[in-house]
Design an enzyme around this catalytic site. Sequence first.
Site, PDB file in Angstrom:
ATOM      1  N   ASP A 150       0.919  -1.122  -0.171  1.00 31.75           N
ATOM      2  CA  ASP A 150       0.001   0.104   0.034  1.00 31.75           C
ATOM      3  C   ASP A 150       0.735   1.377  -0.064  1.00 31.75           C
ATOM      4  O   ASP A 150       1.972   1.486   0.600  1.00 31.75           O
ATOM      5  CB  ASP A 150      -0.775   0.145   1.192  1.00 31.75           C
ATOM      6  CG  ASP A 150      -1.943   1.268   1.426  1.00 31.75           C
ATOM      7  OD1 ASP A 150      -2.553   1.184   0.457  1.00 31.75           O
ATOM      8  OD2 ASP A 150      -1.605   2.017   2.362  1.00 31.75           O
ATOM      9  N   GLU A 153       1.172  -0.628  -5.215  1.00 36.04           N
ATOM     10  CA  GLU A 153       0.115   0.524  -5.494  1.00 36.04           C
ATOM     11  C   GLU A 153       0.996   1.741  -5.518  1.00 36.04           C
ATOM     12  O   GLU A 153       1.058   2.475  -4.344  1.00 36.04           O
ATOM     13  CB  GLU A 153      -1.091   0.664  -4.369  1.00 36.04           C
ATOM     14  CG  GLU A 153      -2.336   1.326  -4.621  1.00 36.04           C
ATOM     15  CD  GLU A 153      -2.374   2.585  -3.439  1.00 36.04           C
ATOM     16  OE1 GLU A 153      -3.221   3.471  -3.568  1.00 36.04           O
ATOM     17  OE2 GLU A 153      -1.776   2.541  -2.137  1.00 36.04           O
TER      18      GLU A 153
END
Length: 635
Positions: free
Chosen positions: A314, A367
């Site tokens: 993330d 990401e």
Amino acid sequence: MNKVIPHSLFTDFDIDLFKAGKHFKLFEKLGAHLTEVNGVKGVYFAVWAPTAHSVSVVGDFNYWTQGEHVLNVRWDSSGIWEGFIPEISKGALYKYKIQSGINGVITEKADPFALYCEKPPHTASVVWDLDYKWKDENWMKNRKEKNGLDKPYSVYEVHLGSWKRADHNRFLSYLELADDLVKYVKETGFTHVEFMPIMEYPYDPSWGYQLTGYFAPTSRFGKPQDFMLLVDKLHQEGIGVILDWVPSHFPDDAHGLGFFDGSHLYEHPDRRKGYHPDWKSLVFNYGRNEVRAFLISNAIFWLQNYHVDGLRVDAVASMLYLDYSRKDGEWEANIFGGNENLDSISFLKEFNEVIYSNFDGIQTIAEESTSFPMVSRPTSFGGLGFGMKWMMGWMHDTLKYFQKETVYRKYHQNDLTFSMTYAFTENFMLPFSHDEVVYGKQSLIYKMPGDEWQRFANLRLLYGYMFTHPGTKLLFMGAEFGQTNEWNFEQSLDWHLLQYDFHSGIKRLITDLNQLYKSQPALYEKQFSGDGFEWINYSDHQNAVLSYIRKGNNPNENVIVVCNFTQVVRENYRIGIPNKVKLQQIFNTDASIYGGSGVENSKSIKIESISYDGRDFSAALILPPLSVTVYSLTS
């Protein structure tokens, strides 16, 4: 009288590795371990707290009394406190009471290496083990063959707390999900599930992205072994498991990692590097060896002990840049005068090197939303070493295009074709994630223009375009049946919508698109290579039509894709064909079984010796309204 018996699991070599930041299985040493010393059963505790004056284990076994069980500090300047406490058993609640040797501050902390935590809002750690008999031998043995970059990779992104709820809005347990979710994912044909963070987190509205228990699956849904069963059942059905992993930041909750021993232990001491303004959370000190070892050990822990097949990392962009979401004066340049976070970049490279060298058949997915180069290229070539990267630009441009009324689309075709100018610079995953359906952005179906029929036709067109575009795929839960409401983490998806034909049609479409993706090698064998894609015509702006060829290893298995982005049926629409082959329609998003109008091409499509689109042969097709049609090419 102190009731702690001196004991250690650490060797001198362990300590050398730890100090050097190269001990990547710290979970085998630090934390709480059920063991036996001199014939007495109990628990060995070890915690890293280098500035502490004293560390006590407090828990339900000593009425949370500081000083009752004081750990011993090691002599080797490692900062590790340890000891064996007899007659404590599995299920005991505990924390560390730490008095700083610098400022006298006393903190009471959950164990950073706890295997299990109390159910929030309670915050104690729980003595536990990882005993479990796995039954996924076949998956693990053959994972390398199923999980490669030249294989179908269609991901269903799930938030466990809101996928489905029981009566009275109760969470489903891991055990219930091991039945319901596994059956559903198998039925819809996704190759992988990606779980939004399941590591323990205190605050539901964070969706799991503010972690306090990095080594513990959240107790909201059950015990660690229950989560193992969920992974096991998915594997037994041939479905891979990806976990969202958050090494970018952590919350400053009193029981968490922040200010752990009265000092900035895990977070960077310089607030310009150690505090994240967007999430009001703390940022790891990637230049500290022990912190790097903590994070890489955590990644290995999930891959090793929970048989996880991949980690989606993330907020990578926030890790790469010192000035990410910071104004002038709120950040400091690196030693070369640039804005790159050199410690973080070094950490990410090492993380990927260690993960890929220790596990076969896994993937790491970034990401990452910027143009940082070579995110998914090997570190030996100067890349960050990820297996894949989210194609955020494609997602934004595509949704921007689809939100336009069809009459205006001919002026914006570049929004779609632009993706092919950079599609093969990375190993891209095409994401329609949870981020696109919250905070007033609307659900995907309500991003589409037009009346009800056109909305659903546009959504089917969007999915057909996604599944035939180069790259792997990710859909957030609910998108597969046309969820109408924005995602709400506090309630179930709107499963009642499946009683309506348009919604059940979307679900059937996704099921069939997953089958098409898996059954057509041209759609996955070269999904990250320019050799796997060829335009037929990208310049028909007037009709808002795109046509292209997807190629695999065998030319006889190539497919042609034609996208009609308006609701006008195109009769006798001619496209160039590579050679005189048999052309057969194998997929149509406008089919009546999906809720479409049912406009179809004939079973036998005539190939003519008429030059078109720069090719010697061509065919005249019928293009259904707002559709993607796919054709096989056979000699």
